[in-house]
Enzyme design. Structure first.
Site, PDB file in Angstrom:
ATOM      1  N   TYR A  28       0.839  -1.194   0.000  1.00  0.00           N
ATOM      2  CA  TYR A  28       0.000   0.000   0.000  1.00  0.00           C
ATOM      3  C   TYR A  28       0.876   1.248   0.000  1.00  0.00           C
ATOM      4  CZ  TYR A  28      -3.694  -3.201   1.558  1.00  0.00           C
ATOM      5  OH  TYR A  28      -4.592  -4.249   1.676  1.00  0.00           O
ATOM      6  N   HIS A  81      -6.019   1.871  -1.290  1.00  0.00           N
ATOM      7  CA  HIS A  81      -6.039   0.527  -1.839  1.00  0.00           C
ATOM      8  C   HIS A  81      -4.607   0.091  -2.141  1.00  0.00           C
ATOM      9  CE1 HIS A  81     -10.367   0.031  -2.224  1.00  0.00           C
ATOM     10  NE2 HIS A  81     -10.451   1.262  -2.693  1.00  0.00           N
ATOM     11  N   LYS A  99      -3.920  -4.394 -10.035  1.00  0.00           N
ATOM     12  CA  LYS A  99      -2.703  -4.210  -9.260  1.00  0.00           C
ATOM     13  C   LYS A  99      -1.509  -4.645 -10.088  1.00  0.00           C
ATOM     14  CE  LYS A  99      -4.918  -4.908  -4.769  1.00  0.00           C
ATOM     15  NZ  LYS A  99      -6.189  -4.451  -5.286  1.00  0.00           N
TER      16      LYS A  99
END
Length: 275
Positions: free
Chosen positions: A212, A220, A251
């Site tokens: 993070y 997020h 991600k």
């Protein structure tokens, strides 16, 4: 700074609020496990204890904030308690509980006989006399067996502990063990935390850590960190699978390889489509 934690197997658990604040001040997140006794299956509002990752505990030790194991029964540190004292305390509590339950069992038996006498027919005088004689003889003849004693399971402060040998074994099982993978995970965790990132477990994302940019309560995760050594061969299908997974959850996948020097080599993977 000294943090007091309890060991459940080899998992470090933090219970005290001041210790939780100190852990958060160090930039470590952990995972809350506790639930309310009336709703033990809910997972929306979890509370204490806080489960630390092995890497988080190792970083606390390295920063001279040792996580000192304490006794779950009385709260004293490992240096202050021994097996003989705990055994004596347990036997005293067991004896006191047996005496209290014996008195309650005698009163319950008397109440049952009184109810039988009250509910008996007026014509059954012989039966009533027999019940009265049994009631008078209870004080001298009543015995409460040890095997019938109820055992109380405390939920506020569980009476669980380890003998000194078991605790020494668990304490010696640190996060930076002799296994190369454990050492690689710890080096990656320490390097990313030193760069200001917050990390949590990424087991459900197929990686080692979720990375993070700030506090997980406000941000997020941007990266999925996968720890591999520099000389480790990785199957191409595994690389494609983790890259596709990172693309699906929006991600970036990081292949993190600790080098011979204190630094860590990072390789980012992004899914761009099939050729």
């Amino acid at each position: 700074l000294i943090l007091y934690n309890h060991l459940c197997d080899s998992a470090p658990l933090v219970w005290r609020m001041q210790d939780l604040r100190a852990v958060r001040a160090q930039g470590l997140v952990g995972a809350l496990l506790g639930s309310l006794p009336r709703t033990p299956r809910q997972n929306g509002r979890l509370g204490r204890p806080l489960l630390l990752l092995p890497e988080e505990e190792g970083l606390l030790r390295e920063r001279r904030a040792p996580a000192r194991p304490v006794c779950l029964m009385c709260g004293c540190s490992q240096q202050d308690w021994g097996g003989a004292e705990l055994r004596q305390k347990y036997e005293e509590e067991e004896r006191r509980s047996f005496e209290e339950q014996s008195v309650l069992a005698l009163e319950d038996r008397k109440s049952a006989l009184l109810r039988a006498m009250t509910g008996a027919d007026s014509g059954a005088a012989s039966a009533d006399d027999a019940l009265r004689r049994r009631l008078q003889a209870l004080d001298q003849n009543f015995t409460f067996p040890q095997s019938a004693m109820a055992v109380q399971l405390s939920t506020a402060r569980a009476g669980l502990s380890y003998c000194p040998e078991a605790r020494a074994f668990l304490q010696a099982c640190g996060p930076t063990g002799a296994e190369p993978r454990c050492d690689a995970r710890y080096q990656v965790f320490r390097d990313l935390r030193g760069r200001g990132f917050y990390l949590t477990s990424a087991g459900k994302f197929g990686g080692d850590f979720l990375v993070y940019p700030g506090d997980p309560l406000r941000f997020h995760a941007h990266f999925i960190a996968v720890c591999v050594s520099l000389d480790e061969s990785v199957c191409l299908l595994d690389v494609l699978a983790v890259a596709r997974l990172g693309s699906n959850v929006k991600k970036t996948v990081l292949l993190c390889s600790p080098g011979p020097d204190p630094g860590v080599c990072y390789t980012s993977l992004q899914w761009s489509g099939m050729i």
